[in-house]
Design an enzyme around this catalytic site. Sequence first.
Site, PDB file in Angstrom:
ATOM      1  CD  GLU A  61      -8.867  -3.088  -1.503  1.00 55.41           C
ATOM      2  OE1 GLU A  61      -9.095  -3.130  -0.276  1.00 55.41           O
ATOM      3  OE2 GLU A  61      -8.411  -4.059  -2.134  1.00 55.41           O
ATOM      4  CG  ASP A  67      -1.656  -1.297   1.433  1.00 50.87           C
ATOM      5  OD1 ASP A  67      -2.031  -1.922   0.428  1.00 50.87           O
ATOM      6  OD2 ASP A  67      -1.839  -1.704   2.598  1.00 50.87           O
TER       7      ASP A  67
END
Length: 546
Positions: A186, A14
């Site tokens: 997301e 991420d």
Amino acid sequence: MKIQNPVLKGFHPDPSLIRVKDTYYMASSTFEWWPGVRIHTSKDLVHWKLLTYPLKEKRLLNMWGEPDSGGVWAPDLSYDKGTFYLVYTDVKVTDGSYKDCINYLITAKDIMGPWSDPIVLNGAGFDASLFHDDDGKKYLVNQYWDPRSFHHPFYGIMCTEYSAEKQKLVGEPWVLYKGTADRFTEGPHLYKINGYYYLFVAQGGTVYAHQERVARAESLYDTFQTQPGAPMLTTLDAPFHPIQKAGHGSLVQTPSGEWYFAHLMGRPLHHHTESIAENRGWCPLGRETGIQKLVWDDNGWPRIVGGHKGMMEVEAPADALACEDEQINVLDDFDADRLNLHFQTLRVPLEEDTLSLKDRPGHLRLYGRQSLASTFHQAHVARRWQHFTFDAETRLDYRPKNIQQFAGLSCYYNTQNWSCIQVTWHEKYGRVIDVAATDLGKTFSVYQEKPILVPEDIDYIYLKVQVRGISYQYLYSFDGHTWQETAYRFDSARLSDEYIKAVYDAAFTGAFTGMFCVDGLGTGLHADFDYFSYKELDMEIDGKYI
């Protein structure tokens, strides 16, 4: 000069990448590992150095008792008008219909801190990021979680205005983007470029179907249109590509105007008896970080240079400043007053009554706490697996007197999946060495009633793990020169997201190796570790994994 992917080896998912003047900073997820959020720095996008952990105070993060793969998800680092902003999600519930999480915001004038007290933003979903518009307004975008049993849980991307003056979200949130049929929308990051608002999102789930999609609109209140054609980045259609799971990333522009995209990726190991096309393998190193070069086409859409699969070798920025890589191969002899930055603990900081570098100078002293199955208080210090072939080694002085006392060297994924070589006590033999493991929650001992005996005149015991791609094995020595292999070779795949996901929904980290000390009696019997070394091996396994 070339960018060699992955730029951050081992568990670094991420990535949130920004540039401040001539310096790049990149934040990545740490989940249940303390301190929270790793920040690396670079001058050229090629060479990276671990710089700091901003969430290193209890006032900023409390993960006591949180589940495996809970904790800090998808931090977002941004910079505006002399201030660093860090948004992070603390996830308290991982499995089931509910994602109890809290999105926080902290700020600092310097990347090294001090950081402000956390501001609670919302708890409506994870992967929150802050967008600074050119009119001075700020907006929070986050994955919007739907707990209803008859709906897909990924409802879309929520947007809410943030007031820096009031230090809170203001007004009503709205759905910015619902995503495509691939769902699992997301990891949003919002940018304003050439009059358009561009929304970068991950889709497909953080598995081999992972991808990065882009949508845009001329206003935050308009309908966002998805970039036509295939996802901007994915390897779903390329089972033999060395990059897998590509997606969930962020965008940065160089001083000279070039564009790059940092994204998570995986490098799977393969068992030779199975088809790669059917089973893409296991990634014990976890989700790593790669960087791709990006250009804009004639219609104003972003394209990955070299195609939507990305490349392992990428042209570096033309204006890159020379810098050096960090030293990943580490020998820590514990002579300093603090641990090497690569070491982390689980969920909470270890106070001096649990971890000390002073009580026996030149040693890391761990006072026995709870077992490796605990989500509360482990005396466990570990670092990431960052290579497919490496040796990790330590030297231990430990004097247990009960079967509830053991200390040693671990290879660890989570509370339900780990192994170790440990010094412990046996009623018949006294001090012994055993090898134990927990596999999907079931624990077993390799030696059972016939452990390895430790000679009475031995003070230090040497412990080592040799990781060799698809397998790893523990060794021991009583003199540091003559090593003996233990009787079991472990499967590296069992320390991977892919293996654990067969039983548990939340499996998002990677393999670690480190030192631990357990005392179920509650007496806190200590173990002294004289050093810890991690050394990458320059070797091939069937021509792969270099």
